[in-house]
Design a protein around this motif. Structure first.
Motif, PDB file in Angstrom:
ATOM      1  N   ARG A  76       1.266  -4.264  -5.705  1.00  0.00           N
ATOM      2  CA  ARG A  76       1.778  -3.998  -7.048  1.00  0.00           C
ATOM      3  C   ARG A  76       3.291  -4.088  -7.046  1.00  0.00           C
ATOM      4  O   ARG A  76       3.923  -4.145  -5.987  1.00  0.00           O
ATOM      5  N   PRO A  77       3.899  -4.128  -8.234  1.00  0.00           N
ATOM      6  CA  PRO A  77       5.358  -4.212  -8.304  1.00  0.00           C
ATOM      7  C   PRO A  77       6.040  -3.138  -7.469  1.00  0.00           C
ATOM      8  O   PRO A  77       5.570  -2.004  -7.382  1.00  0.00           O
TER       9      PRO A  77
ATOM     10  N   THR B 144       5.996 -10.402 -10.305  1.00  0.00           N
ATOM     11  CA  THR B 144       5.214  -9.707 -11.329  1.00  0.00           C
ATOM     12  C   THR B 144       4.887 -10.636 -12.487  1.00  0.00           C
ATOM     13  O   THR B 144       3.739 -10.669 -12.966  1.00  0.00           O
TER      14      THR B 144
ATOM     15  N   GLY C 102      -0.562  -6.842 -13.726  1.00  0.00           N
ATOM     16  CA  GLY C 102       0.474  -7.143 -12.755  1.00  0.00           C
ATOM     17  C   GLY C 102       0.177  -6.699 -11.345  1.00  0.00           C
ATOM     18  O   GLY C 102       1.010  -6.887 -10.456  1.00  0.00           O
TER      19      GLY C 102
END
Length: 329
Positions: A249-250, A283, A299
C-alpha cells in the motif's frame, strides 16, 4: 415513542368532533387504527436499530475479507472469504457488472445437464472434490493428489502450500472469474444430492464453458452454471514475484515494492520508477490499473490485484480460463 404516548395520541384524535356523515366514521376509525399500529411498529423498529442488526452467517463459517493479512482488495463482483483469524475492516463498496440473463437451453443441452447431474449425484462430495481439485492442479502442472488425500474446501490451503501455490476462496459470478482468468473449483448444487458437489471450470472464453466432471472435460451450456452454481468457487494462484503475504500500500518501501513497480511497467504503467518506494506515481498507476480492470480502486495491492496484474504483465507459467482457452499466459 412509547406505546402509552401512541394510545394517548389516539384518544386525543378520537375526541375531536367529526362531520355528521355516518358513512365516513368507519373509514376514519380504520385510518386512525392503522396510524396507531404504524406508530407502534416504528417504535419497535427504532428499538431494534438501537440494539444493533442481527448477525448474518457467512459461507462455511467464513466472513467477508477486509484489509487483513494476505490480501486486501475487494473485486468487482467478488466477496473474498477468509477464516476467523483475519480482522476485517468495515465492508467496502463494490462495483457490480450486469451479467446478461442466459436464454433457456435447447433440449439437447437439458439432456446433457441431466447427465452431469446424475454423474455428480452418484459421486460422494469428497470424491467430486478430489477429482475437481486434481483437474485444477493438473492445469498448474502441480503434483496430483494422493489417492486417499482429502480435498474438501477445508483442506485446500494445505494442498496449496504443499505445492508452492496460494489459495483464494471467492464468492462471485462468471464475470469475476473472467477477470481472475484462472481455473476454479466450483461448488455445484445438483438434484439428487443433499450436499454440494464439485467440478473444475477450466475454460470460460467465447465458446461454451468447460467443466471437468469426474476427470472428464465436458462442455456445458451457460445456463447450467446459472442453475447449479451459486457463486462459491476456489482458486489456486501463485505469487510469482514474492510480493509477500501482506498487501502493498502507499508509503510501503522495499524490494517487494520495486518488484511491484516492475510489474506495473510491464503492464503498461511507463511513468512508474523502480525505486522501491510506493510513491504517488505508483499509487496512481495502481489506481489506474484497478479501474481499468473494474477492480475496487483503493490503491492497495492485495490478492485480487496481484492475480490480475500477473495476468496483464504476462510471461508467467500460469493456466488461463479465458485469454488462452485453458492455456498459459
Amino acid at each position: 415513542m412509547s406505546a402509552r404516548s401512541v394510545l394517548r395520541a389516539y384518544r386525543e384524535i378520537a375526541a375531536l368532533p367529526l362531520p355528521p356523515r355516518r358513512t365516513a366514521r368507519p373509514r376514519v376509525a380504520g385510518v386512525m387504527l392503522a396510524a396507531g399500529a404504524c406508530a407502534g411498529l416504528i417504535a419497535l423498529g427504532v428499538a431494534r436499530l438501537i440494539s444493533g442488526p442481527a448477525g448474518r452467517d457467512g459461507w462455511a463459517g467464513a466472513k467477508v475479507e477486509g484489509e487483513g493479512p494476505a490480501g486486501d482488495d475487494t473485486g468487482i463482483v467478488a466477496m473474498l472469504m477468509t477464516g476467523p483469524e483475519a480482522d476485517p475492516d468495515p465492508a467496502t463498496p463494490m462495483t457490480t457488472v450486469d451479467t446478461p440473463v442466459a436464454e433457456p437451453p435447447p433440449p439437447a443441452a437439458r439432456g446433457q445437464s441431466a447427465e452431469i447431474d446424475r454423474t455428480l449425484a452418484a459421486m460422494s462430495r469428497a470424491a467430486s472434490a478430489h477429482a475437481a481439485v486434481d483437474a485444477v492442479l493438473a492445469a498448474w502442472n502441480a503434483p496430483p493428489l494422493a489417492p486417499d488425500e482429502a480435498a474438501v474446501p477445508g483442506d485446500l490451503p494445505r494442498i496449496a502450500r504443499q505445492r508452492s501455490l496460494e489459495y483464494l476462496p471467492v464468492m462471485g459470478n462468471a464475470s469475476m472469474l473472467r477477470v481472475l482468468d484462472l481455473p476454479a473449483v466450483l461448488e455445484l448444487h445438483v438434484s439428487g444430492a443433499d450436499e454440494p458437489r464439485y467440478a473444475a471450470l477450466t475454460a470460460l472464453g467465447t465458446g461454451r464453458p468447460v467443466l471437468v466432471v469426474a476427470g472428464a472435460p465436458t462442455e456445458v451450456d451457460a445456463a447450467f452454471l446459472d442453475r447449479h452454481w451459486f457463486g462459491q468457487a476456489h482458486v489456486f494462484w501463485r505469487d510469482f514475484e514474492a510480493l509477500g503475504p501482506q498487501s502493498l500500500r502507499p508509503s510501503a518501501r522495499g524490494a517487494a515494492v520495486a518488484r511491484l513497480q516492475a510489474l506495473l511497467r510491464r503492464a503498461g504503467a511507463n511513468d512508474v520508477a523502480e525505486n522501491g518506494a510506493f510513491d504517488a506515481a505508483t499509487t496512481a498507476a495502481v489506481l489506474d490499473f484497478q479501474r481499468a480492470r473494474l477492480l475496487f480502486a483503493d490503491g492497495r495491492v492485495g490478492r485480487l490485484t496481484r492475480i490480475v496484474l500477473y495476468g496483464a504483465a504476462g510471461g508467467y507459467p500460469r493456466p488461463t480460463l479465458v485469454t488462452g482457452g485453458g492455456g498459459t499466459s
